[in-house]
Design a protein around this motif. Structure first.
Motif, PDB file in Angstrom:
ATOM      1  N   PHE A 107      89.379  90.985  32.618  1.00  0.00           N
ATOM      2  CA  PHE A 107      89.756  89.626  32.228  1.00  0.00           C
ATOM      3  C   PHE A 107      88.814  88.597  32.844  1.00  0.00           C
ATOM      4  O   PHE A 107      88.296  87.728  32.141  1.00  0.00           O
ATOM      5  CB  PHE A 107      91.203  89.335  32.646  1.00  0.00           C
ATOM      6  N   VAL A 108      88.571  88.697  34.144  1.00  0.00           N
ATOM      7  CA  VAL A 108      87.697  87.731  34.822  1.00  0.00           C
ATOM      8  C   VAL A 108      86.266  87.841  34.293  1.00  0.00           C
ATOM      9  O   VAL A 108      85.599  86.823  34.068  1.00  0.00           O
ATOM     10  CB  VAL A 108      87.749  87.921  36.358  1.00  0.00           C
ATOM     11  N   GLY A 109      85.802  89.058  34.063  1.00  0.00           N
ATOM     12  CA  GLY A 109      84.456  89.248  33.528  1.00  0.00           C
ATOM     13  C   GLY A 109      84.296  88.629  32.144  1.00  0.00           C
ATOM     14  O   GLY A 109      83.328  87.912  31.878  1.00  0.00           O
ATOM     15  N   LEU A 110      85.250  88.889  31.260  1.00  0.00           N
ATOM     16  CA  LEU A 110      85.197  88.309  29.920  1.00  0.00           C
ATOM     17  C   LEU A 110      85.334  86.788  29.968  1.00  0.00           C
ATOM     18  O   LEU A 110      84.654  86.078  29.224  1.00  0.00           O
ATOM     19  CB  LEU A 110      86.283  88.905  29.029  1.00  0.00           C
ATOM     20  N   TYR A 111      86.215  86.295  30.836  1.00  0.00           N
ATOM     21  CA  TYR A 111      86.384  84.851  30.968  1.00  0.00           C
ATOM     22  C   TYR A 111      85.058  84.215  31.393  1.00  0.00           C
ATOM     23  O   TYR A 111      84.644  83.208  30.826  1.00  0.00           O
ATOM     24  CB  TYR A 111      87.478  84.521  31.982  1.00  0.00           C
ATOM     25  N   ALA A 112      84.397  84.810  32.367  1.00  0.00           N
ATOM     26  CA  ALA A 112      83.133  84.263  32.862  1.00  0.00           C
ATOM     27  C   ALA A 112      82.061  84.273  31.767  1.00  0.00           C
ATOM     28  O   ALA A 112      81.339  83.287  31.589  1.00  0.00           O
ATOM     29  CB  ALA A 112      82.652  85.054  34.081  1.00  0.00           C
ATOM     30  N   ILE A 113      81.968  85.361  31.025  1.00  0.00           N
ATOM     31  CA  ILE A 113      80.969  85.449  29.951  1.00  0.00           C
ATOM     32  C   ILE A 113      81.238  84.390  28.885  1.00  0.00           C
ATOM     33  O   ILE A 113      80.317  83.680  28.455  1.00  0.00           O
ATOM     34  CB  ILE A 113      80.962  86.870  29.340  1.00  0.00           C
ATOM     35  N   ILE A 114      82.489  84.269  28.460  1.00  0.00           N
ATOM     36  CA  ILE A 114      82.836  83.286  27.431  1.00  0.00           C
ATOM     37  C   ILE A 114      82.598  81.877  27.941  1.00  0.00           C
ATOM     38  O   ILE A 114      82.046  81.025  27.228  1.00  0.00           O
ATOM     39  CB  ILE A 114      84.294  83.491  26.957  1.00  0.00           C
ATOM     40  N   TRP A 115      82.981  81.597  29.200  1.00  0.00           N
ATOM     41  CA  TRP A 115      82.778  80.261  29.764  1.00  0.00           C
ATOM     42  C   TRP A 115      81.297  79.909  29.823  1.00  0.00           C
ATOM     43  O   TRP A 115      80.894  78.810  29.437  1.00  0.00           O
ATOM     44  CB  TRP A 115      83.399  80.174  31.165  1.00  0.00           C
ATOM     45  N   ILE A 116      80.470  80.841  30.270  1.00  0.00           N
ATOM     46  CA  ILE A 116      79.024  80.604  30.355  1.00  0.00           C
ATOM     47  C   ILE A 116      78.444  80.357  28.964  1.00  0.00           C
ATOM     48  O   ILE A 116      77.616  79.456  28.781  1.00  0.00           O
ATOM     49  CB  ILE A 116      78.317  81.776  31.073  1.00  0.00           C
ATOM     50  N   CYS A 117      78.872  81.132  27.974  1.00  0.00           N
ATOM     51  CA  CYS A 117      78.373  80.940  26.607  1.00  0.00           C
ATOM     52  C   CYS A 117      78.730  79.549  26.086  1.00  0.00           C
ATOM     53  O   CYS A 117      77.878  78.862  25.511  1.00  0.00           O
ATOM     54  CB  CYS A 117      78.931  82.012  25.679  1.00  0.00           C
ATOM     55  N   PHE A 118      79.979  79.119  26.279  1.00  0.00           N
ATOM     56  CA  PHE A 118      80.373  77.783  25.841  1.00  0.00           C
ATOM     57  C   PHE A 118      79.603  76.708  26.605  1.00  0.00           C
ATOM     58  O   PHE A 118      79.167  75.716  26.021  1.00  0.00           O
ATOM     59  CB  PHE A 118      81.884  77.558  26.003  1.00  0.00           C
ATOM     60  N   TYR A 119      79.439  76.903  27.903  1.00  0.00           N
ATOM     61  CA  TYR A 119      78.711  75.932  28.718  1.00  0.00           C
ATOM     62  C   TYR A 119      77.277  75.772  28.220  1.00  0.00           C
ATOM     63  O   TYR A 119      76.795  74.664  28.029  1.00  0.00           O
ATOM     64  CB  TYR A 119      78.722  76.354  30.182  1.00  0.00           C
ATOM     65  N   LEU A 120      76.593  76.892  27.995  1.00  0.00           N
ATOM     66  CA  LEU A 120      75.210  76.833  27.521  1.00  0.00           C
ATOM     67  C   LEU A 120      75.124  76.230  26.125  1.00  0.00           C
ATOM     68  O   LEU A 120      74.197  75.463  25.832  1.00  0.00           O
ATOM     69  CB  LEU A 120      74.583  78.226  27.554  1.00  0.00           C
ATOM     70  N   TYR A 121      76.081  76.550  25.275  1.00  0.00           N
ATOM     71  CA  TYR A 121      76.091  75.988  23.928  1.00  0.00           C
ATOM     72  C   TYR A 121      76.215  74.471  23.973  1.00  0.00           C
ATOM     73  O   TYR A 121      75.437  73.759  23.331  1.00  0.00           O
ATOM     74  CB  TYR A 121      77.231  76.592  23.104  1.00  0.00           C
ATOM     75  N   PHE A 122      77.202  73.969  24.719  1.00  0.00           N
ATOM     76  CA  PHE A 122      77.413  72.523  24.764  1.00  0.00           C
ATOM     77  C   PHE A 122      76.302  71.805  25.529  1.00  0.00           C
ATOM     78  O   PHE A 122      75.966  70.663  25.207  1.00  0.00           O
ATOM     79  CB  PHE A 122      78.792  72.182  25.329  1.00  0.00           C
ATOM     80  N   LYS A 123      75.716  72.466  26.505  1.00  0.00           N
ATOM     81  CA  LYS A 123      74.570  71.879  27.202  1.00  0.00           C
ATOM     82  C   LYS A 123      73.400  71.735  26.239  1.00  0.00           C
ATOM     83  O   LYS A 123      72.708  70.704  26.229  1.00  0.00           O
ATOM     84  CB  LYS A 123      74.188  72.755  28.400  1.00  0.00           C
ATOM     85  N   ASN A 124      73.179  72.742  25.410  1.00  0.00           N
ATOM     86  CA  ASN A 124      72.118  72.695  24.416  1.00  0.00           C
ATOM     87  C   ASN A 124      72.396  71.603  23.374  1.00  0.00           C
ATOM     88  O   ASN A 124      71.476  70.886  22.965  1.00  0.00           O
ATOM     89  CB  ASN A 124      71.959  74.055  23.743  1.00  0.00           C
ATOM     90  N   GLU A 125      73.644  71.467  22.947  1.00  0.00           N
ATOM     91  CA  GLU A 125      74.005  70.422  21.982  1.00  0.00           C
ATOM     92  C   GLU A 125      73.767  69.032  22.577  1.00  0.00           C
ATOM     93  O   GLU A 125      73.270  68.134  21.894  1.00  0.00           O
ATOM     94  CB  GLU A 125      75.463  70.568  21.545  1.00  0.00           C
ATOM     95  N   ALA A 126      74.126  68.854  23.844  1.00  0.00           N
ATOM     96  CA  ALA A 126      73.901  67.565  24.507  1.00  0.00           C
ATOM     97  C   ALA A 126      72.407  67.268  24.598  1.00  0.00           C
ATOM     98  O   ALA A 126      71.979  66.124  24.393  1.00  0.00           O
ATOM     99  CB  ALA A 126      74.530  67.569  25.898  1.00  0.00           C
ATOM    100  N   LYS A 127      71.605  68.286  24.880  1.00  0.00           N
ATOM    101  CA  LYS A 127      70.148  68.099  24.948  1.00  0.00           C
ATOM    102  C   LYS A 127      69.601  67.676  23.592  1.00  0.00           C
ATOM    103  O   LYS A 127      68.770  66.763  23.506  1.00  0.00           O
ATOM    104  CB  LYS A 127      69.475  69.383  25.421  1.00  0.00           C
ATOM    105  N   LYS A 128      70.067  68.316  22.519  1.00  0.00           N
ATOM    106  CA  LYS A 128      69.623  67.942  21.174  1.00  0.00           C
ATOM    107  C   LYS A 128      69.995  66.502  20.857  1.00  0.00           C
ATOM    108  O   LYS A 128      69.175  65.747  20.310  1.00  0.00           O
ATOM    109  CB  LYS A 128      70.255  68.861  20.128  1.00  0.00           C
ATOM    110  N   LEU A 129      71.226  66.121  21.189  1.00  0.00           N
ATOM    111  CA  LEU A 129      71.662  64.747  20.927  1.00  0.00           C
ATOM    112  C   LEU A 129      70.836  63.742  21.723  1.00  0.00           C
ATOM    113  O   LEU A 129      70.442  62.694  21.200  1.00  0.00           O
ATOM    114  CB  LEU A 129      73.143  64.577  21.249  1.00  0.00           C
ATOM    115  N   ASN A 130      70.565  64.061  22.983  1.00  0.00           N
ATOM    116  CA  ASN A 130      69.743  63.163  23.812  1.00  0.00           C
ATOM    117  C   ASN A 130      68.321  63.064  23.272  1.00  0.00           C
ATOM    118  O   ASN A 130      67.725  61.984  23.276  1.00  0.00           O
ATOM    119  CB  ASN A 130      69.747  63.623  25.268  1.00  0.00           C
ATOM    120  N   ASP A 131      67.772  64.194  22.813  1.00  0.00           N
ATOM    121  CA  ASP A 131      66.427  64.162  22.226  1.00  0.00           C
ATOM    122  C   ASP A 131      66.417  63.313  20.954  1.00  0.00           C
ATOM    123  O   ASP A 131      65.468  62.543  20.728  1.00  0.00           O
ATOM    124  CB  ASP A 131      65.944  65.571  21.904  1.00  0.00           C
ATOM    125  N   ASP A 132      67.447  63.439  20.144  1.00  0.00           N
ATOM    126  CA  ASP A 132      67.541  62.633  18.919  1.00  0.00           C
ATOM    127  C   ASP A 132      67.657  61.145  19.261  1.00  0.00           C
ATOM    128  O   ASP A 132      67.072  60.305  18.565  1.00  0.00           O
ATOM    129  CB  ASP A 132      68.736  63.061  18.065  1.00  0.00           C
TER     130      ASP A 132
END
Length: 136
Positions: A107-132
């Motif tokens: 459970f903790v391993g899957l939670y960490a993987i999913i959390w990291i994936c969401f974090y990286l996704y939204f960080k990338n989206e924020a970077k795209k918006l800032n670049d735009d």
């Protein structure tokens, strides 16, 4: 409140859909010709409850007054408590030390993987918006 209601309905429907898909897989791949009705109903309601709380608890991340670590801690504690109580209550996990530790680690391993994936996704989206915004 509207967001909570919409997510609640979506989560319950997803849990019900998941129940049907799991049942189909058990019948088709597990060569089960019959299913125990009470067990099916118990697992169906458990899946719907699970779908509900996994769909509404991300609302913590929309509370702007909380820091990310606070949102994550609240979300983690809530889903961990609810999922463990549900899993033990329904019988998805047996109450043995080995089983509990394996389940907790998974459970903790899957939670960490999913959390990291969401974090990286939204960080990338924020970077795209800032670049735009820089190009305006």
């Amino acid at each position: 409140m509207k967001t909570f209601a919409v997510r609640s309905i979506a989560g319950i429907f997803f849990g019900a859909f998941l129940t049907v898909m799991i049942t189909i897989c058990l019948i088709y791949f597990g060569n089960k010709e019959t299913l125990e009705g009470q067990l099916f109903i118990k697992n169906a309601f458990a899946n719907m409850f699970c779908g509900w709380f996994f769909s509404v608890t991300p609302l913590y991340f929309e509370i702007k007054s909380l820091h990310l670590w606070q949102q994550t801690a609240l979300h983690f504690v809530t889903v961990t408590f609810l999922y463990f109580v549900l899993s033990f209550g329904v019988g998805w996990v047996t109450l043995s030390v080995e089983s509990v530790l394996s389940f907790a680690g998974l459970f903790v391993g899957l939670y960490a993987i999913i959390w990291i994936c969401f974090y990286l996704y939204f960080k990338n989206e924020a970077k795209k918006l800032n670049d735009d915004l820089q190009h305006i």
